[in-house]
Design an enzyme around this catalytic site. Sequence first.
Site, PDB file in Angstrom:
ATOM      1  N   CYS B  86       1.045  -1.490   0.366  1.00 34.69           N
ATOM      2  CA  CYS B  86       0.235   0.073   0.273  1.00 34.69           C
ATOM      3  C   CYS B  86       0.945   1.171  -0.178  1.00 34.69           C
ATOM      4  CB  CYS B  86      -0.485  -0.150   1.592  1.00 34.69           C
ATOM      5  SG  CYS B  86      -2.223   1.001   0.648  1.00 34.69           S
ATOM      6  N   HIS B 203      -3.765  -5.562   0.716  1.00 35.72           N
ATOM      7  CA  HIS B 203      -3.037  -6.192   2.675  1.00 35.72           C
ATOM      8  C   HIS B 203      -2.720  -6.975   2.815  1.00 35.72           C
ATOM      9  CE1 HIS B 203      -2.571  -1.903   4.244  1.00 35.72           C
ATOM     10  NE2 HIS B 203      -3.594  -1.494   3.150  1.00 35.72           N
ATOM     11  N   GLU B 205      -0.799  -8.620   5.056  1.00 37.33           N
ATOM     12  CA  GLU B 205      -1.182  -8.888   6.868  1.00 37.33           C
ATOM     13  C   GLU B 205      -2.121  -8.859   6.934  1.00 37.33           C
ATOM     14  OE1 GLU B 205      -0.214  -5.987   5.021  1.00 37.33           O
ATOM     15  OE2 GLU B 205      -0.578  -3.941   6.155  1.00 37.33           O
TER      16      GLU B 205
END
Lengths: 80, 228
Positions: B86, B203, B205
Amino acid sequence: MRAKIHVTLKNGVLDPQGKAVHHALNDLGFAEVRDVSVGKYLELELDGASGQEAEHRVREMCERLLANPVIESYRFELEP
Amino acid sequence: MKCGVVVFPGSNCDHDCYHILKHIMGWDTRWVWHKDTELAGLDLLVLPGGFSYGDYLRAGSIACFSPIMKAVADFAGRGGLVLGICNGFQVLTESGLLPGALMRNRSRSFICKFVDVRVETGGTPFTAACDPGEVLSIPIAHADGNYFADEDTLKRLQDNDQIVLKYCDASGNVTEDANPNGSRLNIAGIVNEKRNVMGLMPHPERAADPALPGADGRRLFDSLLALA
């Protein structure tokens, strides 16, 4: 010395903000508006250099930081 | 695997990345402050999401002049693995480590939702465990994720197999409707020519902890596991 710098998206790069403003102006009855581009305006107060040297330095500032040459173009004026 | 997570002023996904690397993957992980200049001993460096320097001027544009970025360029040049997520992707394009630029979303809105992305190539350390064509459901959360590059650059990315992820529908079809932000060629993630630097808008994560719904992001970290 003062530098007045305009940064706008390059021709052909989609400008979603410009499009939105364009539509809004048309909706308000300003039918004569054919296109809108939204950009940034920066004013720099400069010490020292003048003339060609200042122009060279401001160009470098634009290339390295103030504009992203992948998507943006810039123009500037220098005032004493 | 020794990992570092860079912290810029305004990073806000740094702790999520740290958590996944250290606690879920079990890797030796440390913080890297943006004023640090040393990355010795690391195998993987993550540039996390967030709003470094408030996204002033352009997203990522100020962060790429942080002291650490010189070290990041050297690290990448030596073949170190760099993953920009990002805002991290925006920093990588602004600094020239990846081609192109990330512009304001076509819709002009901040978009925060799960999207489907198709793995275009398993030929990167970040996707080695994925099957080409595999569809991953991973959240995006950005206002400036609209990937732009000129035609020559796009052709080069295609010719060199550098496009890693494309926005797609649930069946893996890359369609205009599945493109959340207006990215050229539905691009969600790319690698550099040497294939050791990857940037992506989704994302991973946020979809890699079994305690949370959705674990497809884990596929990218599992790919790196093979190198650990």
